[in-house]
Write an enzyme that holds these catalytic residues in place. Structure first.
Site, PDB file in Angstrom:
ATOM      1  CG  ASP A  24     -53.583  83.420 -10.338  1.00 43.34           C
ATOM      2  OD1 ASP A  24     -52.711  83.289 -11.220  1.00 43.34           O
ATOM      3  OD2 ASP A  24     -53.391  83.085  -9.157  1.00 43.34           O
ATOM      4  CG  HIS A  41     -49.698  85.305 -20.218  1.00 46.11           C
ATOM      5  ND1 HIS A  41     -50.302  85.358 -18.977  1.00 46.11           N
ATOM      6  CD2 HIS A  41     -48.418  84.910 -19.983  1.00 46.11           C
ATOM      7  CE1 HIS A  41     -49.426  85.018 -18.041  1.00 46.11           C
ATOM      8  NE2 HIS A  41     -48.279  84.725 -18.628  1.00 46.11           N
ATOM      9  CG  LEU A 135     -66.473  99.747 -17.863  1.00 52.71           C
ATOM     10  CD1 LEU A 135     -67.068  99.346 -16.512  1.00 52.71           C
ATOM     11  CD2 LEU A 135     -66.270  98.467 -18.683  1.00 52.71           C
TER      12      LEU A 135
END
Ligand code: FPP
Length: 255
Positions: A24, A41, A135
């Site tokens: 956020d 963003h 991962l």
């Protein structure tokens, strides 16, 4: 791919096996610089790259990132459309690097609402990286915890209706097996950047015993050192899963 345990166990060196993050603060980061939210963003994507790399270095098995919630459709049309383009571009640009680094990419959430080009990129990216083991990077997109629980229950009911599953009482195990994260350990550690202290319909079922960490750092500023600080906080905590502290210290708890 990570295996499942009753409770996810931290790795030998105290690093969480599964970290889930609400990224956020992109908009505020841009606004502070008198720039459009889109700029925030884009900076957010750079932070994603750093954190994915660092998680792989640390030996984290699963990293789940909340990229777009079921509620994010309420944002202005231009911002939603920009985020869609950013997801397509990012996947296109990064997938080979992720693949080379042994990262398995998968998406959770209702992808059917996304533009077809994005749905295709998602499928291609998942297929290309599906056997990678270093991962697992889970991108939650058009995801909501309520959606996940509803689709799990719906699938159980459908299977019982056609006889693929015997009629039986609904148990936590049965629900878990039908969640979008069925084959993954639940998150050990949840991080939310940007100063808000709430879970916002992220992995609601899966966070039952997760350690929570909130920081005011805005997502584009969250770097390797920020993650190390967060993990140090995680390491200092005693996870009890309902047992007493003494049981945990004496290792008499049945985890
Ligand atoms: C929240 O910040 C952030 C988002 C809703 C989007 C997060 C997406 C990225 C970082 C891109 C990730 C891309 C991939 C492919 C993983 P906000 O806009 O709510 O910030 P604010 O609270 O300051 O307004």
């Amino acid at each position: 791919m990570a295996t499942d345990d009753k409770h996810s166990l931290i790795t030998e060196n105290g690093i969480p096996r599964h970290i889930a993050i609400i990224m956020d603060g992109n908009g505020r980061w841009a606004e502070k610089r008198f720039m459009p939210r889109a700029f925030g963003h884009q900076a957010g994507v750079k932070a994603v790259r750093k954190i994915v790399e660092h998680c792989a270095e640390l030996g984290v098995e699963v990293l789940t990132l909340f990229a777009f919630s079921s509620e994010n459709w309420h944002r202005p049309k231009e911002e939603v459309s920009l985020l869609m383009s950013l997801f397509v571009e990012t996947l296109q640009r990064e997938i080979d690097t992720l693949d080379k680094n042994g990262i398995c990419v998968r998406f959770i959430g209702d992808r059917s609402a996304f533009p077809v080009v994005l749905q295709e990129k998602i499928l291609e990216g998942e297929a290309q990286t599906k056997d990678n083991k270093a991962l697992t990077l889970v991108i939650a997109a058009n995801y909501g915890g309520h959606w996940d629980m509803c689709q799990a229950v719906q699938r159980v009911v459908d299977k019982m209706t056609i006889g693929e599953l015997s009629k039986q009482p609904i148990s936590p195990g049965l629900i878990k097996e039908h969640l979008s994260t069925a084959d993954l350990p639940d998150p050990d550690f949840f991080i939310r950047t940007g100063g808000e202290e709430r879970v916002s319909n992220f992995l609601l079922w899966q966070l039952a015993y997760t350690e929570l960490y909130f920081t005011t750092t805005l997502w584009p500023d969250f770097d390797q050192n920020s993650l190390d600080d967060a993990i140090n906080s995680f390491k200092s905590r005693q996870r009890r899963f309902g047992h007493t502290g003494e049981q945990i210290l004496n290792k008499t708890a049945l985890l």
